[in-house]
Design a protein around this motif. Structure first.
Motif, PDB file in Angstrom:
ATOM      1  N   ASN A   1       0.825  -1.208   0.000  1.00 56.29           N
ATOM      2  CA  ASN A   1       0.000   0.000   0.000  1.00 56.29           C
ATOM      3  C   ASN A   1       0.861   1.261   0.000  1.00 56.29           C
ATOM      4  N   LEU A   2       0.256   2.338  -0.444  1.00 53.68           N
ATOM      5  CA  LEU A   2       0.915   3.644  -0.366  1.00 53.68           C
ATOM      6  C   LEU A   2      -0.120   4.641   0.129  1.00 53.68           C
ATOM      7  N   GLN A   3       0.048   5.082   1.360  1.00 54.03           N
ATOM      8  CA  GLN A   3      -0.810   6.121   1.922  1.00 54.03           C
ATOM      9  C   GLN A   3      -0.188   7.462   1.586  1.00 54.03           C
ATOM     10  N   MET A   4      -0.933   8.306   0.911  1.00 50.87           N
ATOM     11  CA  MET A   4      -0.429   9.600   0.472  1.00 50.87           C
ATOM     12  C   MET A   4      -1.238  10.703   1.139  1.00 50.87           C
ATOM     13  N   ASN A   5      -0.571  11.532   1.905  1.00 51.64           N
ATOM     14  CA  ASN A   5      -1.212  12.651   2.595  1.00 51.64           C
ATOM     15  C   ASN A   5      -0.627  13.967   2.102  1.00 51.64           C
ATOM     16  N   SER A   6      -1.328  15.034   2.398  1.00 55.55           N
ATOM     17  CA  SER A   6      -0.862  16.382   2.023  1.00 55.55           C
ATOM     18  C   SER A   6      -0.468  16.423   0.551  1.00 55.55           C
ATOM     19  N   LEU A   7      -1.326  15.918  -0.275  1.00 52.96           N
ATOM     20  CA  LEU A   7      -1.019  15.812  -1.698  1.00 52.96           C
ATOM     21  C   LEU A   7      -0.890  17.186  -2.335  1.00 52.96           C
ATOM     22  N   LYS A   8       0.024  17.259  -3.299  1.00 54.17           N
ATOM     23  CA  LYS A   8       0.285  18.494  -4.029  1.00 54.17           C
ATOM     24  C   LYS A   8       0.021  18.254  -5.519  1.00 54.17           C
ATOM     25  N   ALA A   9      -0.146  19.337  -6.241  1.00 53.79           N
ATOM     26  CA  ALA A   9      -0.367  19.222  -7.683  1.00 53.79           C
ATOM     27  C   ALA A   9       0.781  18.472  -8.353  1.00 53.79           C
ATOM     28  N   ASP A  10       1.991  18.656  -7.836  1.00 48.14           N
ATOM     29  CA  ASP A  10       3.170  17.988  -8.398  1.00 48.14           C
ATOM     30  C   ASP A  10       3.141  16.485  -8.219  1.00 48.14           C
ATOM     31  N   ASP A  11       2.245  15.976  -7.377  1.00 48.14           N
ATOM     32  CA  ASP A  11       2.132  14.528  -7.190  1.00 48.14           C
ATOM     33  C   ASP A  11       1.281  13.886  -8.287  1.00 48.14           C
ATOM     34  N   THR A  12       0.663  14.687  -9.122  1.00 51.91           N
ATOM     35  CA  THR A  12      -0.148  14.139 -10.209  1.00 51.91           C
ATOM     36  C   THR A  12       0.706  13.262 -11.115  1.00 51.91           C
ATOM     37  N   ALA A  13       0.281  12.015 -11.274  1.00 52.06           N
ATOM     38  CA  ALA A  13       1.061  11.048 -12.040  1.00 52.06           C
ATOM     39  C   ALA A  13       0.292   9.737 -12.142  1.00 52.06           C
ATOM     40  N   VAL A  14       0.796   8.874 -12.990  1.00 50.15           N
ATOM     41  CA  VAL A  14       0.364   7.477 -12.971  1.00 50.15           C
ATOM     42  C   VAL A  14       1.312   6.744 -12.029  1.00 50.15           C
ATOM     43  N   PHE A  15       0.755   6.048 -11.077  1.00 55.25           N
ATOM     44  CA  PHE A  15       1.544   5.320 -10.086  1.00 55.25           C
ATOM     45  C   PHE A  15       1.553   3.827 -10.447  1.00 55.25           C
ATOM     46  N   TYR A  16       2.749   3.247 -10.359  1.00 50.10           N
ATOM     47  CA  TYR A  16       2.942   1.841 -10.695  1.00 50.10           C
ATOM     48  C   TYR A  16       3.591   1.103  -9.528  1.00 50.10           C
ATOM     49  N   CYS A  17       3.188  -0.127  -9.315  1.00 51.24           N
ATOM     50  CA  CYS A  17       3.933  -0.969  -8.390  1.00 51.24           C
ATOM     51  C   CYS A  17       4.837  -1.892  -9.200  1.00 51.24           C
ATOM     52  N   ARG A  18       5.925  -2.262  -8.582  1.00 49.07           N
ATOM     53  CA  ARG A  18       6.946  -3.043  -9.255  1.00 49.07           C
ATOM     54  C   ARG A  18       7.606  -3.977  -8.251  1.00 49.07           C
ATOM     55  N   THR A  19       8.007  -5.136  -8.770  1.00 49.07           N
ATOM     56  CA  THR A  19       8.828  -6.033  -7.982  1.00 49.07           C
ATOM     57  C   THR A  19       9.639  -6.909  -8.925  1.00 49.07           C
ATOM     58  N   THR A  20      10.561  -7.650  -8.375  1.00 48.77           N
ATOM     59  CA  THR A  20      11.301  -8.635  -9.136  1.00 48.77           C
ATOM     60  C   THR A  20      11.212  -9.971  -8.412  1.00 48.77           C
ATOM     61  N   TRP A  21      11.213 -11.034  -9.190  1.00 51.66           N
ATOM     62  CA  TRP A  21      11.159 -12.381  -8.621  1.00 51.66           C
ATOM     63  C   TRP A  21      11.860 -13.321  -9.585  1.00 51.66           C
ATOM     64  N   LEU A  22      12.783 -14.057  -9.050  1.00 48.49           N
ATOM     65  CA  LEU A  22      13.587 -14.972  -9.878  1.00 48.49           C
ATOM     66  C   LEU A  22      14.187 -14.236 -11.075  1.00 48.49           C
ATOM     67  N   ASN A  23      14.713 -13.038 -10.798  1.00 43.02           N
ATOM     68  CA  ASN A  23      15.393 -12.204 -11.788  1.00 43.02           C
ATOM     69  C   ASN A  23      14.497 -11.692 -12.905  1.00 43.02           C
ATOM     70  N   VAL A  24      13.208 -11.724 -12.695  1.00 43.37           N
ATOM     71  CA  VAL A  24      12.266 -11.165 -13.666  1.00 43.37           C
ATOM     72  C   VAL A  24      11.565  -9.982 -13.033  1.00 43.37           C
ATOM     73  N   GLU A  25      11.470  -8.908 -13.772  1.00 45.95           N
ATOM     74  CA  GLU A  25      10.838  -7.684 -13.291  1.00 45.95           C
ATOM     75  C   GLU A  25       9.354  -7.692 -13.659  1.00 45.95           C
ATOM     76  N   TYR A  26       8.528  -7.295 -12.716  1.00 46.97           N
ATOM     77  CA  TYR A  26       7.089  -7.239 -12.941  1.00 46.97           C
ATOM     78  C   TYR A  26       6.560  -5.865 -12.580  1.00 46.97           C
ATOM     79  N   TRP A  27       5.630  -5.393 -13.409  1.00 46.24           N
ATOM     80  CA  TRP A  27       4.997  -4.092 -13.198  1.00 46.24           C
ATOM     81  C   TRP A  27       3.486  -4.257 -13.214  1.00 46.24           C
ATOM     82  N   GLY A  28       2.823  -3.410 -12.457  1.00 46.34           N
ATOM     83  CA  GLY A  28       1.388  -3.315 -12.578  1.00 46.34           C
ATOM     84  C   GLY A  28       1.015  -2.443 -13.763  1.00 46.34           C
ATOM     85  N   GLN A  29      -0.271  -2.308 -13.996  1.00 47.40           N
ATOM     86  CA  GLN A  29      -0.736  -1.552 -15.165  1.00 47.40           C
ATOM     87  C   GLN A  29      -0.787  -0.052 -14.896  1.00 47.40           C
TER      88      GLN A  29
END
Length: 115
Positions: free
Chosen positions: A79-107
């Protein structure tokens, strides 16, 4: 094969809060670490926060004190709890991890902060 699915985000007013979740298709205890990245319009994707299997966290300076990354092994989510958000925080947020040397991303999930 690992699937990561983000949820949360949307439109929020400046100064407000939002909570993102990343659900993994396998136990997150397999992952040494998990990350949140974001990509603002016209900018490169940047690492925002990291959490290790042991719960150690790291943040970029611009979100320290405002964002909190966490993990829930029972629910296989990060999870990512985001408080005191600013206009500069506007973005597409992605989660990422690696497992067995393979990188995985969310949509990705859009967070738009209106000023």
């Amino acid at each position: 094969q690992v699937q990561l699915v983000e949820s949360g985000g949307g439109l929020v007013q400046a100064g407000g809060s939002s909570r993102l979740s990343c659900a993994a298709s396998i136990s997150i205890d397999y992952f040494d670490a998990m990350d949140w990245y974001r990509q603002a319009p016209g900018k490169q994707r940047e690492l925002v926060a990291t959490i290790t299997r042991g719960g150690r966290t790291n943040y970029i300076d611009s979100v320290k004190g405002r964002f909190t990354i966490s993990r829930d092994s029972a629910k296989n989510t990060m999870n990512l709890q985001m408080n005191s958000l600013k206009a500069d925080d506007t973005a597409v947020f992605y989660c990422r991890t690696t497992w067995l040397n393979v990188e995985y991303w969310g949509q990705g999930t859009q967070v738009t902060v209106s000023s």
